[in-house]
Design an enzyme around this catalytic site. Structure first.
Site, short mmCIF file in Angstrom:
data_model
loop_
_atom_site.label_atom_id
_atom_site.label_comp_id
_atom_site.label_asym_id
_atom_site.label_seq_id
_atom_site.Cartn_x
_atom_site.Cartn_y
_atom_site.Cartn_z
N GLU B 60 -4.72 -9.98 8.75
CA GLU B 60 -4.83 -8.53 8.56
C GLU B 60 -6.19 -7.99 9.02
O GLU B 60 -6.27 -6.93 9.63
CB GLU B 60 -4.58 -8.15 7.10
N HIS B 129 1.31 -8.23 -5.36
CA HIS B 129 2.16 -7.54 -4.39
C HIS B 129 2.59 -6.14 -4.83
O HIS B 129 3.49 -5.56 -4.25
CB HIS B 129 3.44 -8.36 -4.12
#
Lengths: 319, 324
Positions: B60, B129
């Site tokens: 990322e 998450h």
């Protein structure tokens, strides 16, 4: 090289006079790296570096007056007084900064190369970092992407032996640092950063590979910085003897001697160049000193690019 | 007007904008050959090819930074985070580079980029998450933060975001991908920075966003049977905040409940509450109420997770308290 040396000497003087504040990382000793690498480029190739950035801006052609004015925090500075020593920019000269977070500029440089390739420009990017950055995760993520996608980027590690006060031996497993490219099947090359001709020759190879094959390279250029990490560094981590012995391999003196020996220039001619450079730097200092501080209103400028495809939607930041 | 899911509306926006401008490209984990972890990019690889729909490694920080660099050079990348929870790995790139490089360069650079992906809790995927990080990004000067709640806004706001010359954080809601509603065809743009009055009412104003707007609307429907009339305002854009639309409603209802999925400390609702009390103190008939997730990490257990979210039962209870 002389311009960089004299500019940094002047910056050092201005810092001790408290005309320059914040952090100020000097390049003395490393001149052959910026000059040897950037002198191989075309004018429209891209350059991006970390916070020890004065040299890269100057060598790329950013006006010394604008550079010195930036250090003084003036509106005439190359980043309008908003960047400071660590954040010089000169996009017209294809100099993309001046970045303060160690290793953070390496994904950006990889992206410049990505766009160069996407747009079919046949240009290349030089992305510089210090030896300290070589242990940042973002650097490896970038190297993987560049090798995977065959991007025209040259990663240049300016190994000046210390990441702030921590020597390479205490921070980085594996020697030389070029071994880090091996995992990505990336070309790697070392250069002697005290010899501008060697830096040029090695950079030329890497740039050719990028331009003709669109392949990245990791370069490790071994160099040495004469002053502290920044102006606020007392330097207890290395001895005076070490610095004195390394100063004997000074890149400018070495190159001068070579030019004289090869009868390219005479001592008189070189002295004349030095005087000319000192005048340029003095003019930069005078310009910075005479330039106005930014008006308060400018603090609200340069946050957003004006919209041209959708309506402007932001309220006046002055509230 | 065709009925589309929120997911299909996003897909349509991407497809139309990529068709319109060659510099727009999509990059992220599993966006191409896998057709998107949540199928938002379904069919785009086939339509636009691997140059413009790019699968990345799980990096990322690397690919976000690369996309920012590419934006600095003139591309208009859309970066997909499989979930916004993973954007934390790229936090430095988004904040120090995307948001600030224009300012630090004295206006020499532009960063026309959209970061987008799913966010929010309620699907039992645990603490790592389930983040709703819109506050974290809204705190940074230079960033625009958008959180669409409906399919038409998902399309209209994503198209506007891609056309913006500045960095936009576009937070979709994982629970809404299958939500269906009417979506205008073709050129349909929703203006960034404008809230939406989803339901009119006279007794109390609820200010909410994303999934919480749906919780608020469901609660309002149930309360209507009891004769309680609730106005629901969906922010659509968290930053810049459309305070004028909120103010018009508060002046009418004189009571406010803020509903947000964030944890309570320094969520955007605290900013909204501050502005209301500062500007509209005399218009208030009761203290401003605020309902958030509870101040605990997201638990896995379905029972526990439902209990910590600002669920409909909690919204109804909060409305009653605000009206008491």
């Amino acid at each position: 090289m002389l311009l960089v040396r004299r500019f940094e000497e002047k910056a050092r003087q201005a810092f001790t006079q408290a005309k320059i504040k914040g952090f100020c990382h000097l390049y003395n000793g490393q001149e052959a790296v910026a000059v040897g690498t950037i002198s191989v480029l075309n004018d429209d190739d891209a350059v991006i570096t970390a916070y020890r950035d004065h040299a890269h801006a100057l060598v790329r052609g950013v006006d010394p007056k604008a550079c010195m004015a930036e250090l003084f925090g003036k509106i005439t500075g190359c980043s309008r007084g908003k960047g400071g020593s660590m954040h010089f920019f000169g996009v017209e000269k294809h100099f993309y900064g001046g970045h303060g977070i160690v290793g953070s500029q390496i994904p950006l440089g990889t992206g410049l190369a990505y766009a160069q390739k996407y747009l079919g420009t046949n240009r290349v990017t030089l992305a510089y970092m210090g030896d300290g950055a070589i242990n940042q995760g973002a650097v490896y993520e970038s190297m993987n992407l560049a090798a995977l996608w065959k991007l025209p980027v040259i990663y240049i590690v300016e190994n000046n032996e210390y990441s702030m006060g921590t020597s390479v031996a205490r921070s980085s497993a594996g020697d030389p640092l070029t071994k880090r490219a091996g995992a990505f099947d990336m070309a790697a090359i070392q250069a002697n950063g005290m010899d501008v001709d060697d830096v040029r020759a090695k950079t030329f190879e890497a740039v050719s590979l990028a331009r003709t094959e669109s392949q990245p390279t990791l370069m490790e250029i071994r160099t040495y910085r004469y002053f502290g990490h920044s102006m606020s560094d007392p330097g207890h981590y290395r001895s005076k003897e070490e610095i004195a012995s390394r100063r004997k391999t000074d890149p400018i003196e070495l190159y001068k001697a070579r030019l004289i020996e090869q009868k390219v220039a005479t001592e008189e001619k070189l002295n004349a160049i030095d005087e000319e450079v000192q005048a340029i730097v003095q003019a930069a200092y005078d310009f910075a000193e005479a330039s106005p501080e930014p008006e308060f209103e400018t603090v609200f400028e340069d946050i957003f690019t004006p919209e041209d495809q959708i309506p402007e939607f932001r309220p006046d930041p002055r509230g | 007007m065709p009925t589309l899911t929120y997911r299909e509306a996003l897909n349509q926006a991407l497809s139309e904008e990529m068709e319109r401008d060659d510099r727009v490209m999509l990059m992220g984990e599993e966006v191409a050959e896998y057709d998107g972890a949540y199928k938002v990019s379904q069919g785009l690889l086939k339509k636009f090819g691997p140059k413009r729909v790019v699968d990345t490694p799980i990096s990322e920080s690397g690919f976000s930074g690369l996309a920012i660099g590419a934006a600095m050079y003139g591309l208009r990348p859309v970066v997909e985070f499989m979930t916004w929870s993973f954007s934390l790995v790229a936090y430095d790139q988004i904040i120090n580079n995307a948001a600030q490089v224009r300012y630090m360069s004295g206006g020499q650079l532009s960063v026309p980029i959209v970061f987008r992906g799913s966010s929010g809790g309620g699907l039992q995927v645990g603490a790592t998450h389930s983040h709703t990080p819109e506050n974290w990004y809204a705190n940074v000067p230079g960033l625009t933060v958008i959180t669409p709640a409906f399919p038409d806004d998902a399309k209209g706001l994503l198209k506007s975001a891609i056309r913006s010359n500045n960095p936009v954080c576009f937070l979709e809601n994982e629970k809404l991908y299958g939500y269906k509603d009417e979506v205008p065809e073709g050129e349909y743009l929703t203006e960034i920075g404008k809230a939406r009055v989803c339901r009119e009412g006279g007794d109390l104003t609820i200010v909410s966003n994303s999934g919480s707007t749906h919780r608020a609307l469901n609660a309002a429907k149930q309360l209507e049977a009891e004769g309680i009339s609730v106005e629901v305002i969906d922010l659509r854009t968290v930053k810049p905040l459309d305070f004028a639309t909120i103010a018009d409603s508060v002046v009418k209802t004189n009571r406010v409940l803020i509903v947000e999925e964030n944890k309570p400390f320094a969520g955007w609702g605290a900013q909204v509450a501050y502005q209301i009390q500062r500007e509209l103190f005399d218009d208030l008939d009761a203290p401003i109420h605020r309902l958030t997730s509870l101040d605990v990490p997201q638990p896995y257990s379905g029972k526990l997770e439902q209990a910590i979210l600002p669920n409909e039962e909690r919204v109804i209870a909060a409305v009653r308290e605000a009206l008491a």
